[in-house]
Design a protein around this motif. Structure first.
Motif, short mmCIF file in Angstrom:
data_model
loop_
_atom_site.label_atom_id
_atom_site.label_comp_id
_atom_site.label_asym_id
_atom_site.label_seq_id
_atom_site.Cartn_x
_atom_site.Cartn_y
_atom_site.Cartn_z
N MET A 94 5.86 2.03 7.72
CA MET A 94 5.25 0.75 8.08
C MET A 94 4.68 0.78 9.49
SD MET A 94 7.58 -2.23 6.27
CE MET A 94 9.19 -1.51 6.54
N LYS A 95 5.41 1.39 10.42
CA LYS A 95 4.93 1.50 11.80
C LYS A 95 3.66 2.34 11.87
CE LYS A 95 9.48 1.01 13.97
NZ LYS A 95 10.57 1.73 14.68
N SER A 96 3.54 3.31 10.96
CA SER A 96 2.37 4.19 10.94
C SER A 96 1.23 3.63 10.09
CB SER A 96 2.77 5.56 10.39
OG SER A 96 3.76 6.17 11.19
N ASN A 97 1.44 2.44 9.52
CA ASN A 97 0.44 1.82 8.63
C ASN A 97 0.14 2.70 7.42
OD1 ASN A 97 0.02 -0.61 10.14
ND2 ASN A 97 -1.18 0.57 11.61
N ILE A 98 1.17 3.32 6.90
CA ILE A 98 1.05 4.11 5.67
C ILE A 98 1.41 3.21 4.49
CG2 ILE A 98 1.99 6.06 4.37
CD1 ILE A 98 2.45 7.45 7.08
N LYS A 99 0.52 3.11 3.54
CA LYS A 99 0.74 2.25 2.39
C LYS A 99 1.69 2.91 1.37
CE LYS A 99 -3.89 0.24 2.71
NZ LYS A 99 -5.20 0.06 2.00
N PRO A 100 2.36 2.11 0.56
CA PRO A 100 3.13 2.68 -0.55
C PRO A 100 2.19 3.30 -1.58
CG PRO A 100 3.77 0.39 -0.13
CD PRO A 100 2.51 0.64 0.64
N TYR A 101 2.60 4.38 -2.20
CA TYR A 101 1.80 4.94 -3.28
C TYR A 101 1.95 4.11 -4.55
CZ TYR A 101 -0.18 8.05 -6.76
OH TYR A 101 -0.95 8.55 -7.78
N PHE A 102 3.17 3.67 -4.80
CA PHE A 102 3.44 2.78 -5.93
C PHE A 102 3.47 1.33 -5.41
CE2 PHE A 102 5.53 6.87 -6.98
CZ PHE A 102 4.74 7.22 -8.06
N THR A 103 4.01 0.42 -6.17
CA THR A 103 4.06 -0.98 -5.76
C THR A 103 4.86 -1.14 -4.46
OG1 THR A 103 3.95 -1.66 -8.08
CG2 THR A 103 4.65 -3.32 -6.49
N THR A 104 5.95 -0.41 -4.35
CA THR A 104 6.73 -0.36 -3.12
C THR A 104 6.87 1.11 -2.73
OG1 THR A 104 8.91 -0.10 -4.16
CG2 THR A 104 8.05 -2.35 -3.95
N TYR A 105 7.49 1.37 -1.59
CA TYR A 105 7.70 2.75 -1.15
C TYR A 105 8.69 3.48 -2.07
CZ TYR A 105 5.48 1.59 3.33
OH TYR A 105 4.61 1.20 4.30
N ARG A 106 9.54 2.74 -2.76
CA ARG A 106 10.62 3.38 -3.50
C ARG A 106 10.19 3.78 -4.92
NH1 ARG A 106 16.44 1.26 -1.30
NH2 ARG A 106 15.75 0.99 0.87
N ASP A 107 10.36 5.04 -5.19
CA ASP A 107 10.15 5.60 -6.53
C ASP A 107 11.54 5.82 -7.12
OD1 ASP A 107 9.19 7.06 -8.78
OD2 ASP A 107 9.49 8.94 -7.67
N SER A 108 12.03 4.83 -7.84
CA SER A 108 13.42 4.81 -8.28
C SER A 108 13.64 5.58 -9.57
CB SER A 108 13.89 3.36 -8.46
OG SER A 108 13.82 2.66 -7.25
N PHE A 109 14.83 6.15 -9.68
CA PHE A 109 15.25 6.82 -10.91
C PHE A 109 16.77 6.75 -11.01
CE2 PHE A 109 15.01 9.90 -7.50
CZ PHE A 109 16.12 10.73 -7.66
N ASN A 110 17.26 6.92 -12.21
CA ASN A 110 18.70 6.85 -12.47
C ASN A 110 19.28 8.24 -12.58
OD1 ASN A 110 21.18 6.67 -14.43
ND2 ASN A 110 20.91 4.62 -13.59
N LEU A 111 20.33 8.49 -11.82
CA LEU A 111 20.97 9.80 -11.83
C LEU A 111 22.44 9.63 -12.23
CD1 LEU A 111 20.65 12.85 -11.17
CD2 LEU A 111 21.40 12.29 -8.85
N LYS A 112 22.69 9.78 -13.53
CA LYS A 112 24.05 9.65 -14.06
C LYS A 112 24.68 8.33 -13.62
CE LYS A 112 24.83 14.64 -14.33
NZ LYS A 112 25.66 15.78 -13.90
N GLY A 113 23.92 7.25 -13.76
CA GLY A 113 24.43 5.93 -13.42
C GLY A 113 24.26 5.54 -11.96
N VAL A 114 23.76 6.46 -11.15
CA VAL A 114 23.54 6.18 -9.73
C VAL A 114 22.06 5.85 -9.51
CG1 VAL A 114 23.56 7.15 -7.40
CG2 VAL A 114 25.45 7.64 -8.97
N ASN A 115 21.80 4.76 -8.80
CA ASN A 115 20.42 4.40 -8.48
C ASN A 115 19.94 5.24 -7.30
OD1 ASN A 115 17.98 2.97 -8.55
ND2 ASN A 115 18.69 1.59 -6.94
#
Length: 342
Positions: A94-115
């Protein structure tokens, strides 16, 4: 670094705006050219490959000291510590004015029940045609949490593995976003769950493949915190023989900056860092750059992999020498980095 893994990949470039900063051929040990403000341009043709500029050892150290602090408790995937690391990276974007590639910066996935979540930013290219091609610069920001106790310490801080690579990517991204000189578009990716089997990079590679992105190359950074003392190069490229990546980096920088590591070949480190899922998905030059093949650092997955063990002057030199190569990767009229079987 996953099990016996090493380092990384990354890519970028510079461009033209209102004012121009010209770097002359002074000795590298004399001074550091400050990072330009938005609107300044670094002319690559004026750069001496031995000149230190733009990224400073102090900035790198500040990032590593936070990422590898006890407060983050080893940055294990799914932990409170890695959440703090993710917020730190998001704030840096955000300080560098870099936009998210997706809707937000977070590309979420599930790892054996862990977010879990990669942090992914985007710097759009400036050329109407070339911006459809993508260069990925990446590093993993997770670590293993805890390790064998030494002197009542069980926190595996992961300074070299891989707060060092994370610091390189954040500083390169900050410069690229400021200059906006890249004709090709750049994805900046910080991966989670590398230590769980490259799961974060695997998730993102498959996702981008499904989007049918026009990937040019991927440069991953891992374990760049210590130098070699017995090599004719400063860093090695994993999967050296698979592409002309190393040769092109040396050509673009007019140096012998990168080379081949027998140790990396012996342990097949090409398959043990976050470049590999991208290679599997795209069958393109997706490789890691590292200055540690486990022969020159005694604290792999050890509680003493601490921020005070790293050589920040070495990191500064390595990253700044790479900048003209990253610039070329992002701006050549054609895709010059190729697999050797092409």
């Amino acid at each position: 670094m996953k099990k016996i893994s090493i380092l990384l990949i990354i890519i970028f470039s510079f461009g033209c705006k209102s004012s121009t900063v010209v770097i002359n051929n002074e000795d590298a040990s004399q001074n550091i050219i400050p990072k330009p403000s938005k609107g300044d341009v670094i002319m690559a043709s004026s750069l001496n490959s031995d000149k230190r500029y733009l990224v400073s050892s102090e900035e790198l150290k500040n990032i590593v000291e936070y990422m590898a602090s006890d407060e983050l408790n080893g940055r294990d995937t799914g932990s409170e510590g890695i959440e703090k690391a993710a917020i730190f990276i998001e704030n840096s974007f955000m300080k560098s004015n870099i936009k998210p590639y997706f809707t937000t910066y977070r590309d979420s996935f599930n790892l054996k029940g862990v977010n879990a979540y990669n942090i992914v930013g985007f710097i759009e290219g400036t050329d109407a045609t070339l911006k459809k091609e993508i260069v990925i610069i990446g590093a993993h920001y997770d670590h293993i949490g805890t390790a064998k106790q030494v002197n009542e310490d069980i926190i595996a801080n992961g300074a070299n593995d891989n707060a060092a690579g994370t610091s390189a990517v954040l500083e390169i991204a900050d410069y690229l976003a400021a200059t906006k000189n890249n004709k090709r578009s750049i994805i900046i990716a910080l991966f989670s769950a590398e230590e769980k089997g490259l799961k974060g990079s695997e998730h993102l590679a498959e996702k981008l493949k499904a989007q049918n992105i026009n990937l040019y190359t991927m440069l991953n950074f891992e374990m760049i915190g210590v130098p070699f003392t017995d090599r004719p190069y400063e860093a090695f490229i994993t999967g050296f023989e698979l592409s002309n990546m190393s040769a092109k980096i040396n050509e673009y920088t007019n140096t012998s900056l990168t080379g081949f590591s027998e140790v990396a070949k012996k342990y097949d480190l090409f398959k043990h860092s976050d470049n590999y899922p991208f290679y599997q998905a795209f069958k393109l030059p997706c490789q890691t750059i590292s200055s540690c093949d486990l022969s020159n650092y005694n604290y792999y997955h050890h509680v003493d992999d601490e921020a005070d063990k790293l050589d920040y002057n070495h990191m500064e030199r390595l990253i700044n020498k790479l900048l003209p190569a990253i610039e070329s990767m992002c701006n050549t009229p054609t895709k010059e980095i190729k697999m050797n079987n092409e």
